[in-house]
Structures are given as structure tokens and as C-alpha cells.
Design a protein around this motif. Sequence first.
Motif, short mmCIF file in Angstrom:
data_model
loop_
_atom_site.label_atom_id
_atom_site.label_comp_id
_atom_site.label_asym_id
_atom_site.label_seq_id
_atom_site.Cartn_x
_atom_site.Cartn_y
_atom_site.Cartn_z
N ALA A 163 0.83 -1.20 0.00
CA ALA A 163 0.00 0.00 0.00
C ALA A 163 0.86 1.25 0.00
CB ALA A 163 -0.91 0.00 1.21
N LEU A 164 1.95 1.21 0.71
CA LEU A 164 2.81 2.39 0.79
C LEU A 164 3.49 2.68 -0.54
CD1 LEU A 164 4.49 1.94 4.30
CD2 LEU A 164 2.76 3.61 3.63
N VAL A 165 3.83 1.63 -1.29
CA VAL A 165 4.48 1.85 -2.58
C VAL A 165 3.55 2.61 -3.52
CG1 VAL A 165 5.29 0.68 -4.67
CG2 VAL A 165 6.10 -0.06 -2.42
N ARG A 166 2.25 2.32 -3.46
CA ARG A 166 1.30 3.03 -4.31
C ARG A 166 1.15 4.49 -3.90
NH1 ARG A 166 -1.59 -1.93 -3.58
NH2 ARG A 166 -2.87 -0.95 -1.94
N ILE B 166 3.77 11.01 -1.09
CA ILE B 166 4.36 11.26 0.23
C ILE B 166 5.41 12.36 0.12
CG2 ILE B 166 5.76 10.28 2.09
CD1 ILE B 166 4.41 7.62 1.57
N GLY B 167 5.20 13.42 0.85
CA GLY B 167 6.18 14.51 0.89
C GLY B 167 6.19 15.39 -0.34
N SER B 168 5.22 15.21 -1.26
CA SER B 168 5.23 16.00 -2.48
C SER B 168 4.80 17.44 -2.21
CB SER B 168 4.32 15.37 -3.54
OG SER B 168 2.98 15.32 -3.07
N SER B 169 3.84 17.65 -1.30
CA SER B 169 3.38 18.99 -0.94
C SER B 169 2.60 18.89 0.36
CB SER B 169 2.50 19.58 -2.05
OG SER B 169 1.29 18.86 -2.16
N ASN B 170 2.29 20.05 0.90
CA ASN B 170 1.50 20.07 2.13
C ASN B 170 0.07 19.56 1.89
OD1 ASN B 170 3.66 21.17 3.56
ND2 ASN B 170 3.02 23.28 3.16
N ILE B 171 -0.48 19.85 0.71
CA ILE B 171 -1.82 19.39 0.40
C ILE B 171 -1.86 17.87 0.33
CG2 ILE B 171 -3.64 19.41 -1.34
CD1 ILE B 171 -2.88 22.25 -2.03
N SER B 172 -0.90 17.28 -0.35
CA SER B 172 -0.85 15.82 -0.46
C SER B 172 -0.67 15.18 0.91
CB SER B 172 0.30 15.40 -1.38
OG SER B 172 0.11 15.89 -2.69
N THR B 173 0.21 15.75 1.73
CA THR B 173 0.42 15.21 3.07
C THR B 173 -0.85 15.30 3.91
OG1 THR B 173 2.77 15.82 2.98
CG2 THR B 173 1.81 15.37 5.15
N ALA B 174 -1.54 16.44 3.84
CA ALA B 174 -2.78 16.60 4.60
C ALA B 174 -3.85 15.62 4.14
CB ALA B 174 -3.28 18.04 4.46
N CYS B 175 -3.97 15.41 2.84
CA CYS B 175 -4.95 14.45 2.33
C CYS B 175 -4.62 13.02 2.77
CB CYS B 175 -5.02 14.53 0.81
SG CYS B 175 -5.76 16.05 0.16
N LEU B 176 -3.34 12.66 2.72
CA LEU B 176 -2.94 11.31 3.13
C LEU B 176 -3.17 11.09 4.62
CD1 LEU B 176 0.37 10.72 1.11
CD2 LEU B 176 -1.94 9.85 0.64
N ILE C 81 -6.83 10.60 5.13
CA ILE C 81 -7.28 9.27 4.72
C ILE C 81 -6.85 8.21 5.72
CG2 ILE C 81 -7.01 7.48 2.96
CD1 ILE C 81 -6.69 9.75 0.90
N THR C 82 -5.57 8.17 6.03
CA THR C 82 -5.03 7.09 6.86
C THR C 82 -5.22 7.33 8.35
OG1 THR C 82 -2.83 8.15 6.91
CG2 THR C 82 -3.28 6.61 5.12
N GLY C 83 -5.36 8.61 8.74
CA GLY C 83 -5.43 8.91 10.17
C GLY C 83 -6.82 9.22 10.69
N ILE D 265 3.04 7.60 7.74
CA ILE D 265 3.05 8.62 6.68
C ILE D 265 3.94 9.80 7.08
CG2 ILE D 265 1.63 10.25 5.40
CD1 ILE D 265 1.25 7.38 4.53
N LEU D 266 3.80 10.26 8.32
CA LEU D 266 4.57 11.42 8.76
C LEU D 266 6.07 11.09 8.84
CD1 LEU D 266 2.20 12.86 11.50
CD2 LEU D 266 2.56 13.72 9.18
N ILE D 267 6.40 9.90 9.29
CA ILE D 267 7.81 9.52 9.36
C ILE D 267 8.42 9.44 7.96
CG2 ILE D 267 9.38 7.62 9.95
CD1 ILE D 267 7.61 7.06 12.37
N LEU D 268 7.69 8.82 7.04
CA LEU D 268 8.20 8.73 5.67
C LEU D 268 8.30 10.11 5.02
CD1 LEU D 268 6.35 5.54 4.36
CD2 LEU D 268 8.72 5.75 5.14
N THR D 269 7.36 10.98 5.32
CA THR D 269 7.43 12.34 4.80
C THR D 269 8.66 13.07 5.33
OG1 THR D 269 5.02 12.46 4.63
CG2 THR D 269 6.22 14.54 4.66
N PHE D 270 8.93 12.89 6.61
CA PHE D 270 10.11 13.51 7.20
C PHE D 270 11.40 12.98 6.55
CE2 PHE D 270 13.52 13.29 10.38
CZ PHE D 270 13.68 14.64 10.66
#
Length: 360
Positions: free
Chosen positions: A236-239, A244-254, A257-259, A340-345
Motif C-alpha cells: 500500500a505504501l508503494v502506491r 508522500i512529501g510532495s506537498s502540504n496538500i498531499s500530506t494533509a490528504c494522506l 485518509i489514513t489517520g 506517513i509522517l515519518i516517511l514524509t520527514f
Amino acid sequence: MASSSIISLPIVVQSHRSTLSALPKLSASKIPVRQYHAFLLKRAPIFRRPYSLTQFSGVLGLPSTRKYPVPERGLYSICFYNPKEKSKSRFEGKETVLEWPILKRWDVPWQWQTVSLSMFACAISFVLTGLVQAAVTSYLGLQIGELSLDEKAELLFVDQAILTAIVLGVIYGFTSTFQPLPEDLFCYDPKEPFSLRKGWLLWAGVGLAGSLLAITLTGAVMTFFSGETPQRETDALVRLLPLIGSSNISTACLVGITGVLAPMLEETVFRGFLMVSLTKWCPTPISVLLSAALFAIAHLTPGEFPQLFVLGIALGFSYAQTRNLLTPITIHALWNSGVILILTFLQLQGYDIRELLQAS
């Protein structure tokens, strides 16, 4: 002589219709003021007594000679108690092992037919929602490959929100006919988060720590017996890696979804409905294991089954302790969004996330 005979007579208590004889010692002035309630305990053997009611008549209120026989009566035992007084029992406030919340069953009002139909309807809703969303996307002419990363993240968020609303609506539709439900069914109570007995945030922390430890031990055992590192949640993470980490909007949406959406959906279905329903026929620990197994199977990732099964057990027992769905939802949310947050960092720090996931 006449006066002495009058003094020796018992006191007569007169009402507007009839009178009853009573001894002077049982004067109403000596009745205690405190109010008590009485309830019938037992009927004693019946015996006959020559009681009668004497009716006053005439101008002077003298008793008439006509008597009304009282029907046969039985003697009853009556217990008086004061409902305002608290029990002084030495067992007050103590619980036996069977009264621990983690072992108690829920009072489920529905039968197995409702459980089976609800879970089947949830599965059908999941499949149909995906097909309808794909058809609508094609009808609107949206090309997924041509969308930006932020648009893809927003579309995923909308899809998950629709799926969550539909599946929860199915659960509500099947259970709403049994209203009013017990208070501990579908409970989302934010009060007393750090209560030692039922604090949802306190036990979410305990459950998260326990699940991390249990999953680590499970991975170590699997590595020891198979000689290979067990597969983790990489599929799931590969998809999601491009987002992940592309922008603040993408991070907030992820994170949304997951949180938020996914934990609320999965915990309401698998813990709030399925696990609780199973306690109608199985002990609570067995219900936790069965719901955890179905939770792991529903992810359709056989390589991750042991880890998801252990996580489901931690979620189930945490929920059984507090009987508050905010507990497993918080654990699930911290687990998903934490990854998600760890991978973004790490992505922002310049690490190759794909390589890290494959190496793990």
C-alpha cells in the motif's frame, strides 16, 4: 362507675365511613418520621381471626349492631428500607475477575442474521463504490495519469470519504431498527481521556505500545523460523510513494485518509459492530481473535497477515477495556498517520523511501 368504663375502652380512630380499634400504645404520634418503602417478601400460613368492621350510625354517632365480616386474610412478611441510604456492605466498590470490563460481553439486541447481512452488505458496498467511482471518473473525462499529485491526493480523499459514509450508513441502517441501543454500543465518548479504568487516550497509548512490541516480536519469530525478513506494509505504501512529501496538500490528504477516515471506518465495522456482535455467542477474548483474523484477511495482503492479526488483537482488547471506539480509532490513526509522517520527514531529509521500504 360509668366514667371508669369509658376510660378503660380502647381509643377509637374514626374516619368518614368506618372505624378501626387501636391500642393507646400505638398512637400515631410515636410513628417515626423517616419515610420507608415496603415490599412483599413471603406469605405465611393463613389463619382466621374474628375481625370485623363496625359502622357508626345515628345522631350521636353510636355504633350500630350490624357487622361486616372481614374476609380470610394471610400473614405476609414485609421488609422496610430507606432508598436514600447507601449500602454499607464491605463488598461495595469491589469487582470480581468476571466483572473486569475487558472480559465483559456486550448486550447485543440483534441476531446472527443481522450480523451476516450487514457484513455482506458492507463488502458489496465497498466493491460497488469502487466501480461507481471508476465509472464516474471515466464519464467526467478525468485521466488519472494527467492529474497533478495534489489532484490525485484530493481525489483519493474524496473517494475514501464517500466509501466511509456509505459503509457506515449501511451499518446504521441495519442497526437503527433496534433503537434505542445500549449506551456502550457505537460509543464515541471524548470524556475522561486519562481515567485509569476507561480513559480512551490512556489506553490508546498502552495499546499502541503493546501493538508495537507484539508486532516486533512477531516479526522476530517469523524471521527466526523462516530465515527471511517478513513482508511489511509496503504494498500500500508503494502506491502512495509519489504522494508522500510532495506537498502540504498531499500530506494533509494522506493523513486525513489514513489517520481519520480509514480508522473510523475499519474500527466501527470490525470492532464496534463485528467484535461486539460476536460476544453474543463467544467469550470476549475469542471474539477479539475472530474479529482480528477477519480484519487481517480484509486487507487482502497475505504477506502482512501476521502483523495485521497482532494489531487487530491489540485494537480489540483496548476497545474491550474502555468500551469506547475512540480507543482503537486513536491507535489505528497513530499507527497509519505515524508511518506517513515519518516517511514524509525522511523524504524531506533526502532519503530514498522506496529503497528504505524494500530494505525493511
